[in-house]
Design a protein around this motif. Structure first.
Motif, PDB file in Angstrom:
ATOM      1  N   GLY A  15       0.815  -1.209   0.000  1.00 54.97           N
ATOM      2  CA  GLY A  15       0.000   0.000   0.000  1.00 54.97           C
ATOM      3  C   GLY A  15       0.847   1.256   0.000  1.00 54.97           C
ATOM      4  N   ALA A  16       1.857   1.301   0.864  1.00 52.65           N
ATOM      5  CA  ALA A  16       2.733   2.467   0.935  1.00 52.65           C
ATOM      6  C   ALA A  16       3.528   2.640  -0.357  1.00 52.65           C
ATOM      7  CB  ALA A  16       3.685   2.337   2.119  1.00 52.65           C
ATOM      8  N   ALA A  17       3.991   1.538  -0.936  1.00 51.58           N
ATOM      9  CA  ALA A  17       4.758   1.617  -2.180  1.00 51.58           C
ATOM     10  C   ALA A  17       3.908   2.153  -3.323  1.00 51.58           C
ATOM     11  CB  ALA A  17       5.319   0.244  -2.537  1.00 51.58           C
ATOM     12  N   VAL A  18       2.639   1.722  -3.385  1.00 50.85           N
ATOM     13  CA  VAL A  18       1.738   2.217  -4.424  1.00 50.85           C
ATOM     14  C   VAL A  18       1.435   3.697  -4.208  1.00 50.85           C
ATOM     15  CG1 VAL A  18      -0.605   2.039  -5.356  1.00 50.85           C
ATOM     16  CG2 VAL A  18       0.722  -0.030  -4.931  1.00 50.85           C
ATOM     17  N   ALA A  19       1.146   4.080  -2.964  1.00 45.94           N
ATOM     18  CA  ALA A  19       0.863   5.481  -2.662  1.00 45.94           C
ATOM     19  C   ALA A  19       2.031   6.369  -3.073  1.00 45.94           C
ATOM     20  CB  ALA A  19       0.566   5.649  -1.176  1.00 45.94           C
ATOM     21  N   ARG A  20       3.240   5.945  -2.728  1.00 46.35           N
ATOM     22  CA  ARG A  20       4.431   6.728  -3.073  1.00 46.35           C
ATOM     23  C   ARG A  20       4.568   6.873  -4.589  1.00 46.35           C
ATOM     24  NH1 ARG A  20       7.563   4.086  -0.315  1.00 46.35           N
ATOM     25  NH2 ARG A  20       7.909   5.530   1.420  1.00 46.35           N
ATOM     26  N   ALA A  21       4.379   5.792  -5.307  1.00 46.36           N
ATOM     27  CA  ALA A  21       4.506   5.854  -6.771  1.00 46.36           C
ATOM     28  C   ALA A  21       3.471   6.804  -7.372  1.00 46.36           C
ATOM     29  CB  ALA A  21       4.346   4.454  -7.364  1.00 46.36           C
ATOM     30  N   LEU A  22       2.284   6.828  -6.792  1.00 40.85           N
ATOM     31  CA  LEU A  22       1.223   7.691  -7.322  1.00 40.85           C
ATOM     32  C   LEU A  22       1.540   9.164  -7.128  1.00 40.85           C
ATOM     33  CD1 LEU A  22      -1.888   5.620  -6.190  1.00 40.85           C
ATOM     34  CD2 LEU A  22      -1.178   6.047  -8.552  1.00 40.85           C
ATOM     35  N   PHE A  23       1.934   9.561  -5.912  1.00 41.79           N
ATOM     36  CA  PHE A  23       2.188  10.988  -5.735  1.00 41.79           C
ATOM     37  C   PHE A  23       3.503  11.424  -6.382  1.00 41.79           C
ATOM     38  CE2 PHE A  23       3.471   9.623  -1.244  1.00 41.79           C
ATOM     39  CZ  PHE A  23       4.828   9.901  -1.346  1.00 41.79           C
ATOM     40  N   LEU A  24       4.441  10.520  -6.537  1.00 40.25           N
ATOM     41  CA  LEU A  24       5.679  10.881  -7.222  1.00 40.25           C
ATOM     42  C   LEU A  24       5.457  11.138  -8.712  1.00 40.25           C
ATOM     43  CD1 LEU A  24       8.354   8.532  -5.588  1.00 40.25           C
ATOM     44  CD2 LEU A  24       8.100  11.016  -5.305  1.00 40.25           C
ATOM     45  N   ARG A  25       4.435  10.543  -9.287  1.00 40.55           N
ATOM     46  CA  ARG A  25       4.165  10.760 -10.707  1.00 40.55           C
ATOM     47  C   ARG A  25       3.131  11.867 -10.935  1.00 40.55           C
ATOM     48  NH1 ARG A  25       0.653   5.661 -13.112  1.00 40.55           N
ATOM     49  NH2 ARG A  25      -1.387   6.327 -12.318  1.00 40.55           N
ATOM     50  N   GLY A  26       2.587  12.439  -9.844  1.00 42.34           N
ATOM     51  CA  GLY A  26       1.703  13.574 -10.004  1.00 42.34           C
ATOM     52  C   GLY A  26       0.260  13.358  -9.650  1.00 42.34           C
ATOM     53  N   ASP A  27      -0.097  12.183  -9.150  1.00 46.27           N
ATOM     54  CA  ASP A  27      -1.473  11.909  -8.754  1.00 46.27           C
ATOM     55  C   ASP A  27      -1.675  12.206  -7.269  1.00 46.27           C
ATOM     56  OD1 ASP A  27      -2.622  11.054 -11.218  1.00 46.27           O
ATOM     57  OD2 ASP A  27      -1.505   9.174 -11.048  1.00 46.27           O
ATOM     58  N   HIS A  28      -2.931  12.088  -6.829  1.00 49.86           N
ATOM     59  CA  HIS A  28      -3.264  12.317  -5.418  1.00 49.86           C
ATOM     60  C   HIS A  28      -3.558  10.983  -4.755  1.00 49.86           C
ATOM     61  CE1 HIS A  28      -4.448  14.501  -1.888  1.00 49.86           C
ATOM     62  NE2 HIS A  28      -5.606  13.854  -1.845  1.00 49.86           N
ATOM     63  N   ALA A  29      -2.808  10.661  -3.713  1.00 46.14           N
ATOM     64  CA  ALA A  29      -2.974   9.406  -2.980  1.00 46.14           C
ATOM     65  C   ALA A  29      -3.656   9.683  -1.653  1.00 46.14           C
ATOM     66  CB  ALA A  29      -1.622   8.741  -2.750  1.00 46.14           C
ATOM     67  N   VAL A  30      -4.765   9.012  -1.423  1.00 46.74           N
ATOM     68  CA  VAL A  30      -5.474   9.110  -0.145  1.00 46.74           C
ATOM     69  C   VAL A  30      -5.124   7.856   0.641  1.00 46.74           C
ATOM     70  CG1 VAL A  30      -7.684   9.404   0.999  1.00 46.74           C
ATOM     71  CG2 VAL A  30      -7.316  10.393  -1.280  1.00 46.74           C
ATOM     72  N   ILE A  31      -4.332   8.029   1.674  1.00 45.62           N
ATOM     73  CA  ILE A  31      -3.742   6.914   2.403  1.00 45.62           C
ATOM     74  C   ILE A  31      -4.570   6.620   3.647  1.00 45.62           C
ATOM     75  CG2 ILE A  31      -1.681   6.140   3.640  1.00 45.62           C
ATOM     76  CD1 ILE A  31      -0.122   8.216   1.871  1.00 45.62           C
ATOM     77  N   LEU A  32      -5.118   5.408   3.714  1.00 45.05           N
ATOM     78  CA  LEU A  32      -5.887   4.989   4.887  1.00 45.05           C
ATOM     79  C   LEU A  32      -5.025   4.082   5.752  1.00 45.05           C
ATOM     80  CD1 LEU A  32      -8.152   6.084   3.107  1.00 45.05           C
ATOM     81  CD2 LEU A  32      -9.572   4.158   3.831  1.00 45.05           C
ATOM     82  N   GLY A  33      -5.060   4.325   7.055  1.00 44.18           N
ATOM     83  CA  GLY A  33      -4.299   3.497   7.983  1.00 44.18           C
ATOM     84  C   GLY A  33      -4.680   3.816   9.408  1.00 44.18           C
ATOM     85  N   THR A  34      -4.115   3.084  10.347  1.00 39.07           N
ATOM     86  CA  THR A  34      -4.461   3.278  11.758  1.00 39.07           C
ATOM     87  C   THR A  34      -3.421   4.106  12.512  1.00 39.07           C
ATOM     88  OG1 THR A  34      -3.377   1.181  12.335  1.00 39.07           O
ATOM     89  CG2 THR A  34      -5.758   1.122  11.879  1.00 39.07           C
ATOM     90  N   ASN A  35      -2.222   4.253  11.956  1.00 35.30           N
ATOM     91  CA  ASN A  35      -1.128   4.886  12.700  1.00 35.30           C
ATOM     92  C   ASN A  35      -0.636   6.149  11.994  1.00 35.30           C
ATOM     93  OD1 ASN A  35       1.251   5.567  14.027  1.00 35.30           O
ATOM     94  ND2 ASN A  35       1.860   3.440  14.351  1.00 35.30           N
ATOM     95  N   PRO A  36      -0.987   7.329  12.502  1.00 33.77           N
ATOM     96  CA  PRO A  36      -0.551   8.577  11.865  1.00 33.77           C
ATOM     97  C   PRO A  36       0.967   8.708  11.761  1.00 33.77           C
ATOM     98  CG  PRO A  36      -2.272   9.010  13.480  1.00 33.77           C
ATOM     99  CD  PRO A  36      -1.862   7.576  13.656  1.00 33.77           C
TER     100      PRO A  36
END
Length: 272
Positions: A15-36
């Motif tokens: 999940g974190a790897a996908v989120a990182r790839a998305l915002f690095l290429r210019g998209d908006h990643a909405v990251i859901l998780g339990t630990n801020p």
């Protein structure tokens, strides 16, 4: 044009790897998780990236919290281009949530049902939305129809595999009902060094450490997932093991079983 993607389990592993790839290429990643705190490094990276990211704290093992999260997401993001479902938590010993559901069943199955259906109006506003459910499709673990929450006999691995089967059948029902709003993709990453989050007894913990030494990195799974997000398959429902498409024309994806599960799930959720 910037697209918006929601990622559950977005602070760890795949999940974190996908989120990182998305915002690095210019998209908006909405990251859901339990630990801020786990989200903080990702948000710092996103602040200097071409794209952007938000963190939404969410305990998806609770139906009430998942429903609130769906409502909050719809308010904040009227258009969602894709949903990537990665959140799960392994437990060696059976645990029950405060709402009375077995923890794995609630997090790994019910939350994915609620998010998939709950975000339909946001999918409908996108051009070619897709749900990618990383649940390990095609495993032939039998479904214990009279014990879906493993109350009679619990084994952590068995429970995880059976819940993966439930996700397969959920995909069948979603595709039958809502293929006009989003395509549904069941995705198997294979053995991957994810966050390995969970509560393990000592023998399982040793096994997990061994797996970490041979598993591929989470970053290796990013490209096949991005491929599915960027060009969703035309069929309402598909299944993939990394890049290889799997057949869904087998009893494991039987529409009658999917309908049976949908009825059971609706009854369980209507009681909450």
């Amino acid at each position: 044009m910037t697209k918006t993607y929601v990622i559950t389990g977005g602070t760890d592993g795949i999940g974190a790897a996908v989120a990182r790839a998305l915002f690095l290429r210019g998209d908006h990643a909405v990251i859901l998780g339990t630990n801020p705190k786990k989200a903080e490094p990702l948000l710092r990276e996103a602040a200097a990236a071409p794209g952007s990211a938000d963190f939404v704290p969410a305990d998806l093992s609770l139906v009430s919290n998942t429903r609130k999260t769906v409502s909050d997401l719809l308010d904040a993001y009227p258009k969602i281009d894709g949903l990537v479902l990665c959140a799960r938590f392994f437990r060696t010993h059976r645990a029950v949530t405060s709402e009375g559901f077995e923890d794995n069943f609630a997090l790994f199955y019910l939350s994915r049902v609620l998010l998939s259906y709950g975000l339909l109006s946001a999918f409908e506003k996108a051009d070619g939305a897709v749900v990618v459910n990383a649940a390990g499709p095609g495993h032939d673990t039998p479904i214990e129809w009279d014990d879906l929450q493993s109350a009679r006999h619990y084994d952590g691995v068995q429970a995880m595999f059976m819940t993966g089967r439930l996700n397969d059948l959920h995909g069948v029902t979603f595709a039958e009902r809502h293929s006009d709003k989003a395509k549904y993709v069941l995705f198997h990453p294979g053995t991957t060094s994810t966050g390995f989050v969970g509560e393990f007894d000592p023998p399982t913990a040793v096994y997990i450490e061994q797996q970490k030494t041979v598993a591929k990195p989470a970053t290796a799974v990013v490209r096949p997932i991005l491929r599915l997000l960027d060009a969703p398959p035309e069929a309402p429902l598909t299944a993939f093991h990394m890049y290889d498409e799997l057949s869904i024309r087998s009893p494991l994806f039987a529409p009658a079983s999917a309908a049976r599960l949908a009825d059971i799930t609706a009854e369980l959720l209507n009681d909450r």
